[in-house]
Design a protein around this motif. Structure first.
Motif, PDB file in Angstrom:
ATOM      1  N   SER A   1       0.796  -1.238   0.000  1.00 59.32           N
ATOM      2  CA  SER A   1       0.000   0.000   0.000  1.00 59.32           C
ATOM      3  C   SER A   1       0.823   1.281   0.000  1.00 59.32           C
ATOM      4  O   SER A   1       0.254   2.369  -0.065  1.00 59.32           O
TER       5      SER A   1
ATOM      6  N   LYS B   1      -0.089   3.626  -2.781  1.00 58.32           N
ATOM      7  CA  LYS B   1      -1.171   4.618  -2.719  1.00 58.32           C
ATOM      8  C   LYS B   1      -0.631   6.039  -2.734  1.00 58.32           C
ATOM      9  O   LYS B   1      -1.185   6.930  -3.380  1.00 58.32           O
TER      10      LYS B   1
ATOM     11  N   MET C   1     -10.158   8.611   1.328  1.00 56.16           N
ATOM     12  CA  MET C   1     -10.809   7.330   1.658  1.00 56.16           C
ATOM     13  C   MET C   1     -12.185   7.567   2.272  1.00 56.16           C
ATOM     14  O   MET C   1     -12.584   6.901   3.226  1.00 56.16           O
TER      15      MET C   1
ATOM     16  N   GLU D   1     -12.094  -3.711   2.817  1.00 54.55           N
ATOM     17  CA  GLU D   1     -10.668  -3.949   2.592  1.00 54.55           C
ATOM     18  C   GLU D   1     -10.260  -5.352   3.028  1.00 54.55           C
ATOM     19  O   GLU D   1      -9.628  -6.087   2.290  1.00 54.55           O
TER      20      GLU D   1
ATOM     21  N   TYR E   1     -10.838   2.866   4.650  1.00 54.91           N
ATOM     22  CA  TYR E   1      -9.592   2.577   3.949  1.00 54.91           C
ATOM     23  C   TYR E   1      -9.806   1.447   2.961  1.00 54.91           C
ATOM     24  O   TYR E   1     -10.352   0.400   3.309  1.00 54.91           O
ATOM     25  N   SER E   2      -9.353   1.637   1.719  1.00 53.46           N
ATOM     26  CA  SER E   2      -9.690   0.684   0.676  1.00 53.46           C
ATOM     27  C   SER E   2      -8.688   0.738  -0.470  1.00 53.46           C
ATOM     28  O   SER E   2      -8.481   1.789  -1.077  1.00 53.46           O
ATOM     29  N   SER E   3      -8.077  -0.416  -0.784  1.00 52.88           N
ATOM     30  CA  SER E   3      -7.191  -0.491  -1.947  1.00 52.88           C
ATOM     31  C   SER E   3      -7.966  -0.330  -3.247  1.00 52.88           C
ATOM     32  O   SER E   3      -7.428   0.164  -4.243  1.00 52.88           O
TER      33      SER E   3
ATOM     34  N   ASP F   1     -10.600  11.233   9.781  1.00 53.69           N
ATOM     35  CA  ASP F   1      -9.521  10.502  10.439  1.00 53.69           C
ATOM     36  C   ASP F   1      -8.275  11.377  10.395  1.00 53.69           C
ATOM     37  O   ASP F   1      -7.650  11.542   9.348  1.00 53.69           O
TER      38      ASP F   1
ATOM     39  N   TYR G   1      -4.898  10.282   8.810  1.00 51.89           N
ATOM     40  CA  TYR G   1      -4.777  10.023   7.382  1.00 51.89           C
ATOM     41  C   TYR G   1      -4.952  11.321   6.620  1.00 51.89           C
ATOM     42  O   TYR G   1      -5.856  12.114   6.904  1.00 51.89           O
TER      43      TYR G   1
ATOM     44  N   HIS H   1      -4.090  10.144   0.917  1.00 54.07           N
ATOM     45  CA  HIS H   1      -3.450   8.877   0.564  1.00 54.07           C
ATOM     46  C   HIS H   1      -2.075   8.733   1.218  1.00 54.07           C
ATOM     47  O   HIS H   1      -1.134   8.204   0.615  1.00 54.07           O
TER      48      HIS H   1
ATOM     49  N   TRP I   1      -0.262   8.387   5.525  1.00 52.16           N
ATOM     50  CA  TRP I   1      -0.522   8.314   6.962  1.00 52.16           C
ATOM     51  C   TRP I   1       0.206   9.424   7.696  1.00 52.16           C
ATOM     52  O   TRP I   1       1.357   9.738   7.379  1.00 52.16           O
TER      53      TRP I   1
ATOM     54  N   ARG J   1      -5.692   8.868  15.853  1.00 50.13           N
ATOM     55  CA  ARG J   1      -6.799   8.406  15.044  1.00 50.13           C
ATOM     56  C   ARG J   1      -8.068   8.318  15.909  1.00 50.13           C
ATOM     57  O   ARG J   1      -8.000   8.361  17.138  1.00 50.13           O
TER      58      ARG J   1
END
Length: 385
Positions: free
Chosen positions: A109, A112, A157, A165, A206-208, A309, A312, A315, A317, A322
């Motif tokens: 990831s 991303k 996201m 995910e 969160y998602s690829s 969040d 984040y 894309h 961190w 959080r």
């Protein structure tokens, strides 16, 4: 009796664990048309480092913290590469057995964040709009709530799409189904077909699959052709000219599905040194060798907390707290607020701490139950720096 689902899950887990060993060799590498400029000669000129060697001037306390990521394998998993830069100069470089400076290792990831930078180039060119509706044809029918999804929602996201995910069991998640199952032939179509489960901007998810949608938008923006080879070529040429060549990331190898869509959420390959070049690019806020490649406004967007969040950004961190119940990503109680990271499955990290003038790349294989210990070790290393 072995079911189809069990076979899929087994194959997916094998590939998740072993892709980085074999898949990168000779598959879609970007070859520069001419010798590429480098962030600094030191990144190439430093001699290959084996065992626990480091530069003679390195503080023994820092060296001990870095070496611990190899020595404490039972706690943190297998570290295959660790590369540390201060002020753009390497101060520590070590590889696990069978790996070295030329080994291309999988991003998972971390890809991303590279996808986000590529998106930023097209936004700065005026070809895409951060706050405008995402140009996805499947969402443009009258009354479709997905038509309100923007690039910003995707990058944060918070698209509201029904993406899962990580499934329980594993094969029920979108990631395995998209990468290795029924969605593998056309990953973007799989991701874009998911219905709306919330309003855009309402929840963090969160998602690829979300990153694959962005990669599809990139390809559609770069070429009108739906021919897979034309899509791959357009994206590779764009990456080469705008990112790989200016940064000197000659090993960067993006992977594509059968439709020519870059797997922008999870599968790229590069050497540790080239991942460090990307980290340095981010540390310098989009400037390389005195040349600004990305606007300061895009870097500020990527590195600002998203609404749902604070850990984040766009894309990427951030070292911020959080929401309650969310898994820890970094170490906000110990590190500076401006620290951020590209993080990938099984413990891939590009850690950037601008106030410390430091970039760290850690690549390896870490199990889920080992992640708390790995984070502690990385937090110890950044504190020592």
């Amino acid at each position: 009796m072995i079911t189809k689902k069990a076979m899929l899950a087994s194959a997916a887990l094998v590939m998740l664990g072993g892709w980085s060993l074999t898949h990168a060799a000779g598959q879609g590498a970007i070859a520069p048309a001419s010798p590429a400029p480098r962030l600094g000669a030191s990144l190439d000129d430093v001699a290959p480092v084996e065992a626990s060697q480091a530069l003679p001037s390195l503080d023994p306390a820092i060296k001990a913290r870095a070496d611990a990521l190899f020595v404490d394998a039972e706690d943190v998993g297998e570290t295959r590469a660790l590369y540390v830069l201060r002020d753009g100069e390497p101060i520590y470089e070590r590889y696990g057995a069978g790996f070295g400076p030329d080994s291309k290792l999988i991003s998972w990831s971390m890809a991303k964040s590279i996808t986000a930078v590529l998106t930023g180039f097209l936004v700065s060119d005026g070809q895409l709009s951060l706050d405008g509706p995402a140009p996805v044809a499947a969402w443009q029918r009258s009354g479709d709530p997905r038509g309100a999804i923007t690039l910003k929602h995707l990058l944060h996201m918070s698209s509201g799409l029904e993406h899962i995910e990580n499934g329980d069991p594993v094969w029920d998640g979108d990631t395995v189904a998209m990468l290795f199952g029924g969605g593998a032939g056309d990953m973007a179509a799989f991701a874009e077909a998911k219905p709306a489960a919330a309003q855009p901007g309402e929840v963090f998810n969160y998602s690829s699959a979300t990153s694959v949608i962005l990669a599809d938008i990139l390809a559609d923006t770069l070429t009108p052709s739906q021919n897979p080879a034309a899509r791959r070529d357009a994206v590779r040429e764009f990456i080469q000219g705008r990112l790989a060549e200016p940064l000197g990331m000659t090993s960067l190898t993006p992977e594509f599905d059968a439709k020519g869509t870059m797997i922008g959420g999870s599968i790229m390959h590069a050497t540790a040194r080239d991942y460090a070049r990307f980290g340095e690019f981010l540390r310098n806020h989009g400037v390389v060798n005195g040349q600004r490649l990305l606007p300061e406004t895009w870097m500020n967007f990527m590195l600002s907390p998203s609404a749902n969040d604070a850990g984040y950004g766009g894309h990427i961190w951030l070292n911020r707290r959080r929401p309650a119940g969310a898994d820890a990503a970094l170490w906000p109680d110990r590190g500076p607020n401006d620290l951020f990271a590209c993080i990938g499955h099984q413990g891939q990290y590009i850690i950037v701490s601008p106030s410390q003038r430091v970039t760290i790349v850690r690549l390896g294989i870490t199990r889920d139950d080992q992640f708390p210990a790995l984070r502690r070790h990385l937090a110890d290393l950044t504190a020592a720096l």
